[in-house]
Scaffold this motif. Structure first.
Motif, short mmCIF file in Angstrom:
data_model
loop_
_atom_site.label_atom_id
_atom_site.label_comp_id
_atom_site.label_asym_id
_atom_site.label_seq_id
_atom_site.Cartn_x
_atom_site.Cartn_y
_atom_site.Cartn_z
N ASP A 1 14.14 -36.27 -45.03
CA ASP A 1 14.29 -35.72 -45.71
C ASP A 1 14.49 -37.02 -46.38
OD1 ASP A 1 13.96 -34.90 -48.28
OD2 ASP A 1 15.16 -33.29 -47.92
N PRO A 2 13.19 -37.49 -47.17
CA PRO A 2 13.81 -38.75 -48.33
C PRO A 2 14.69 -38.36 -49.11
CG PRO A 2 11.50 -37.72 -48.55
CD PRO A 2 11.74 -37.33 -48.04
N HIS A 3 15.19 -37.32 -49.54
CA HIS A 3 15.88 -36.83 -50.79
C HIS A 3 17.31 -36.75 -49.62
CE1 HIS A 3 12.13 -34.74 -51.87
NE2 HIS A 3 12.80 -35.13 -52.83
N SER A 4 18.43 -37.21 -50.63
CA SER A 4 19.44 -37.84 -50.33
C SER A 4 20.05 -36.14 -50.30
CB SER A 4 20.28 -38.80 -51.08
OG SER A 4 20.11 -40.10 -50.53
N PRO A 5 21.27 -35.95 -48.80
CA PRO A 5 22.28 -35.15 -50.01
C PRO A 5 22.75 -34.84 -50.88
CG PRO A 5 23.17 -35.91 -47.96
CD PRO A 5 21.88 -36.75 -48.05
N ARG A 6 22.45 -33.17 -51.30
CA ARG A 6 23.20 -33.15 -52.60
C ARG A 6 24.18 -34.19 -53.45
NH1 ARG A 6 21.34 -27.79 -53.97
NH2 ARG A 6 20.65 -27.88 -53.37
N GLN A 7 25.18 -33.75 -52.28
CA GLN A 7 26.51 -34.65 -53.32
C GLN A 7 26.43 -35.79 -53.97
OE1 GLN A 7 26.06 -33.44 -50.04
NE2 GLN A 7 27.40 -34.12 -48.64
N PHE A 8 25.44 -36.53 -52.42
CA PHE A 8 25.59 -37.80 -53.28
C PHE A 8 23.99 -38.00 -54.27
CE2 PHE A 8 26.68 -37.99 -48.87
CZ PHE A 8 27.24 -37.97 -49.25
N PRO B 1 37.22 -36.58 -61.72
CA PRO B 1 36.38 -36.36 -61.28
C PRO B 1 35.97 -37.66 -60.30
CG PRO B 1 37.31 -36.62 -63.77
CD PRO B 1 38.04 -35.78 -62.91
N GLY B 2 36.78 -38.94 -60.47
CA GLY B 2 36.50 -40.18 -60.47
C GLY B 2 36.80 -40.32 -58.97
N ASN B 3 37.03 -39.01 -58.63
CA ASN B 3 37.18 -39.31 -56.75
C ASN B 3 36.44 -38.78 -56.04
OD1 ASN B 3 39.94 -40.69 -56.18
ND2 ASN B 3 40.91 -38.53 -56.17
N ASP B 4 36.02 -37.78 -56.60
CA ASP B 4 34.60 -36.16 -56.68
C ASP B 4 33.78 -36.10 -57.24
OD1 ASP B 4 32.32 -34.91 -55.04
OD2 ASP B 4 34.00 -34.49 -52.93
N PHE B 5 33.06 -36.28 -58.04
CA PHE B 5 32.72 -35.86 -59.55
C PHE B 5 31.87 -34.35 -58.68
CE2 PHE B 5 29.34 -35.61 -63.12
CZ PHE B 5 29.96 -35.35 -63.40
N PHE B 6 31.07 -34.12 -57.58
CA PHE B 6 30.27 -33.04 -57.44
C PHE B 6 31.21 -32.20 -57.33
CE2 PHE B 6 28.49 -31.16 -54.10
CZ PHE B 6 27.35 -30.48 -54.61
N ARG B 7 32.32 -32.34 -56.28
CA ARG B 7 33.61 -31.08 -56.60
C ARG B 7 33.92 -30.49 -58.33
NH1 ARG B 7 35.82 -28.25 -53.19
NH2 ARG B 7 37.64 -27.21 -54.37
N TYR B 8 34.21 -31.98 -58.26
CA TYR B 8 34.73 -31.87 -59.98
C TYR B 8 33.61 -30.25 -60.87
CZ TYR B 8 35.95 -32.56 -65.28
OH TYR B 8 36.48 -32.82 -66.31
N ALA B 9 32.52 -30.61 -60.41
CA ALA B 9 31.22 -29.98 -61.75
C ALA B 9 31.13 -28.49 -60.37
CB ALA B 9 30.57 -31.00 -61.74
N ASN B 10 31.55 -28.24 -59.39
CA ASN B 10 31.24 -27.65 -58.88
C ASN B 10 31.97 -26.75 -57.59
OD1 ASN B 10 28.50 -27.59 -59.42
ND2 ASN B 10 28.24 -29.69 -58.18
N GLY B 11 32.97 -27.64 -57.62
CA GLY B 11 34.28 -27.46 -57.13
C GLY B 11 34.49 -26.03 -56.27
N ALA B 12 34.93 -24.58 -57.36
CA ALA B 12 35.18 -23.52 -57.48
C ALA B 12 34.12 -22.92 -57.15
CB ALA B 12 35.50 -22.18 -58.28
#
Ligand SMILES: [Zn+2]
Length: 685
Positions: free
Chosen positions: A643-650, A42-53
């Motif tokens: 877009d004023p919103h960042s890409p979702r992973q960020f 999770p410390g390397n890429d929390f977005f992936r940890y939660a959503n990777g599969a």
């Protein structure tokens, strides 16, 4: 003034529906574990940890620039609405008196393509005849005023809203209009020349479909006329200046200021003859647009009317009109590859959507009534009670954090707390249902249904002009999968967004706090930041920050901007920390508040551990799951510049690594990719 939480990222994605939805299973506590990648660090890429599969196995549908759990929510709402409307249609008579019957008859009229084909252009004959008969500029001005209730175009828009500088009253606003393309740039910038040519061809096509004389020549006149209006119009950037677009004028003053346009006739057409003052938006453009109008030939104006009547009514007319509408508005202008199914159009045109941002979305619809039917089935009182409780915790958490805020001056802090107290957070659906008893709906008169619904709608807004401002009012329908921050100092979360994974009345509280709680927190902070500071606790336009506070805010913001500018969604493509600043600050504030609110909701008791996960871990996972989705590289490239919103992973990784509790919850250590040393973590709200 409105800050829509998702609109910018989602608008381009909702064009068509996918067949290959990867339906998540939210399980008993509200998290789709099968979509996570708990083997990742999770410390390397929390977005992936939660959503990777889910990310690994989900393909982006070929007709869309992306796919996400949010889009699955939209598909769900549409399918439910279709089911509701089809059922109502099966049960309704031809001349119904109750709401469900009216929705059903409207749907039946829309779906009866055979009848629509056989009627041809007969349904819009009243408007076209009036245009043919019109002889003077004053008569045309009167017809323009009627664009509030029928398909006529206008060179000026008229609408009612809260008076920005006297928020206890309503006011009538007028703004520049008259363009069929989305913006003045389409007419004036050489880069849009090809689109402009397609627009002219579209005008010619529609004029031919209604058998208008000299269609090709008139189509050219129409585009020339609109090009002159475009040149006279303000730019979008100018239009964003809330002070510049607020100009009180009496009707005689406005008349003297814009001699070429008969305001009396216009206001009579709009049923506003009794008004004595208006708020004029793009003031310096008004006399110029009026001059373009009065210099135009009557044949040009007539053809311009006829074309726009056909264009506005196209989706209620035979297939040839629907196809023409698709070619220009959906394919050329929005990049949509295929037409949506007719039932989807029915759901949108009868049900409406966001009535404030895109008024045409709700024109001639039974929007609030459809929302009432939807929420009666899909948003029970228990769900409303649960989300209201969550909101109360968030408000309390924000109060505590504002009180303990270490960078705001006491003076600004006092104003902020005062404003927080007046904030109205609305969830699910409006408390008072809209009255549709006066709308006559017939299952054999689609265009008539649209006109009658529009007339009752407009009469509602005109009728309350002199009354007190209704702070309980909504301008986004309950079935909309979005949220907004409004001019009534309200934050509104319709039932359409209050579904898994954003909110699930049956899910674990921590997941809900992380997902919808973070989003509510996000919206709340907007009311207090560099944008929100322009509106005070009374709802009036007034900057209530001191210069010193603004400076301190900017120092912290700059730290965050530096972090985001380092993010690289695609090698060589960076996030623009300045463009996304306001939204990144709101994301960080939102999740911070949500976590604190969750803690407060536990009332001193320890959080339960579920499936080996702590309460804090679930709050962070709830936030990360809410952003689960993926987009194409082309979409990302456009997003980072527009877009004023960042890409979702960020929106996930860029936020969590500034929150101390995340390090504790997941054991994140120096050396992990997302690790930020404590002194470099950004804290704003
Ligand atoms: Zn926002």
């Amino acid at each position: 003034m409105k800050s829509i939480f998702f609109a910018a990222t989602i608008a381009a994605l909702v064009a068509t529906s996918a067949l290959c939805a990867d339906k998540p299973q939210y399980g008993v506590w509200g998290f789709d574990t099968a979509g996570a990648d708990f083997k990742a660090n999770p410390g390397n890429d929390f977005f992936r940890y939660a959503n990777g599969a889910w990310l690994d196995r989900t393909q982006i549908p070929s007709d869309k620039p992306g796919y996400s759990l949010r889009l699955i929510m939209t598909d769900t709402v549409e399918a439910r609405l279709n089911e509701l409307m089809a059922k109502a249609a099966a049960e309704s008579g031809s001349d119904p008196s109750d709401l469900q019957g009216k929705v059903g008859a409207f749907y039946k009229a829309f779906m009866d393509e055979k009848r629509v084909e056989s009627l041809g252009t007969k349904p819009i004959a009243p408007e076209l005849d009036a245009v043919r008969d019109a002889k003077t500029p004053s008569v045309f001005a009167g017809l323009m005023g009627r664009n509030t209730v029928d398909f006529n175009p206008s060179i000026f828009n008229v609408f009612t809203d809260v008076d920005l500088k006297d928020p206890k009253r309503y006011a009538v606003y007028v703004s520049q209009a008259g363009l069929g393309l989305p913006d003045r740039d389409y007419y004036l910038e050489p880069s849009f020349a090809a689109t402009k040519a397609l627009y002219q061809a579209h005008a010619a096509k529609l004029l031919k479909l209604i058998a208008w004389p000299d269609a090709d020549a008139r189509a050219k006149d129409i585009v020339d006329f609109e090009t002159k209006i475009a040149a006279a119009s303000w730019t979008k950037a100018q239009d964003r200046d809330v002070n510049a677009t607020y100009n009180h004028m009496s009707i005689p003053d406005l008349q003297a200021f814009t001699p070429g346009f008969d305001w009396k006739a216009f206001l009579a057409g709009a049923s506003l003859s009794d008004r004595v003052r208006l708020i004029v938006a793009e003031k310096s453009a008004f006399p110029k647009i009026a001059a373009v109008y009065s210099a135009a030939l009557p044949d040009t104006i007539r053809a311009w009317f006829a074309f726009h009547i056909a264009d506005s009514a196209a989706l209620y007319l035979p297939r040839s009109f629907v196809d023409a509408y698709f070619e220009l508005h959906e394919k050329t202008l929005a990049g949509q590859k295929t037409q949506v199914a007719r039932w989807k159009r029915a759901v949108h045109l009868i049900g409406g959507n966001d009535c404030d941002m895109i008024p045409s979305d709700c024109f001639g619809s039974l929007s609030w009534g459809v929302g009432q039917l939807y929420t009666a089935v899909y948003f029970p009182p228990e769900a409303k009670a649960k989300i209201e409780d969550l909101v109360a915790h968030l408000k309390a958490a924000y109060r505590t954090r504002l009180e303990n805020n270490d960078w705001m001056s006491p003076q600004t802090k006092a104003e902020a707390l005062k404003k927080l107290d007046t904030y109205n957070i609305k969830v699910g659906y409006p408390d008072h249902p809209r009255d549709y008893s006066k709308v006559v709906v017939r299952d054999d008169d689609l265009v008539g249904d649209v006109r009658r619904a529009a007339a009752v709608d407009w009469a509602f807004y005109v009728g309350r002009l002199d009354g007190p401002v209704d702070r309980q009012d909504w301008s986004m329908t309950p079935q909309t999968n979005d949220a907004y921050n409004g001019s009534l100092r309200d934050i509104v979360f319709p039932a359409g967004i209050l579904q898994a994974p954003m909110f699930d009345a049956n899910a674990d509280a921590a997941i809900n706090f992380g997902a919808i709680g973070g989003v509510i927190g996000h919206e709340m902070t907007h009311g207090f930041d560099d944008q929100g500071r322009k509106i005070d606790a009374e709802g009036a336009l007034r900057d209530w920050w001191t210069a010193e506070d603004a400076k301190k805010f900017e120092v912290r913001a700059a730290m965050l901007g530096k972090q985001y500018s380092q993010f690289e969604p695609i090698p060589g493509v960076h996030v623009d920390g300045a463009l996304t600043m306001g939204e990144n600050i709101a994301d960080l504030g939102g999740l911070t508040l949500a976590l604190e609110a969750y803690h407060e909701s536990l009332k001193g008791k320890p959080a339960p551990v579920i499936d080996g996960l702590t309460g804090d871990q679930r709050v962070f996972l709830g936030w990360a799951q809410a952003w689960r989705g993926k987009v194409t590289d082309a979409y990302v490239k456009r997003q980072v510049v527009s877009d004023p919103h960042s890409p979702r992973q960020f929106r996930v990784n860029g936020v969590v690594h500034n929150i101390d509790a995340w390090y504790v919850a997941f054991g994140v250590k120096p050396g992990d990719k997302l690790y930020v040393a404590p002194q470099d973590r950004v804290r704003i709200w």
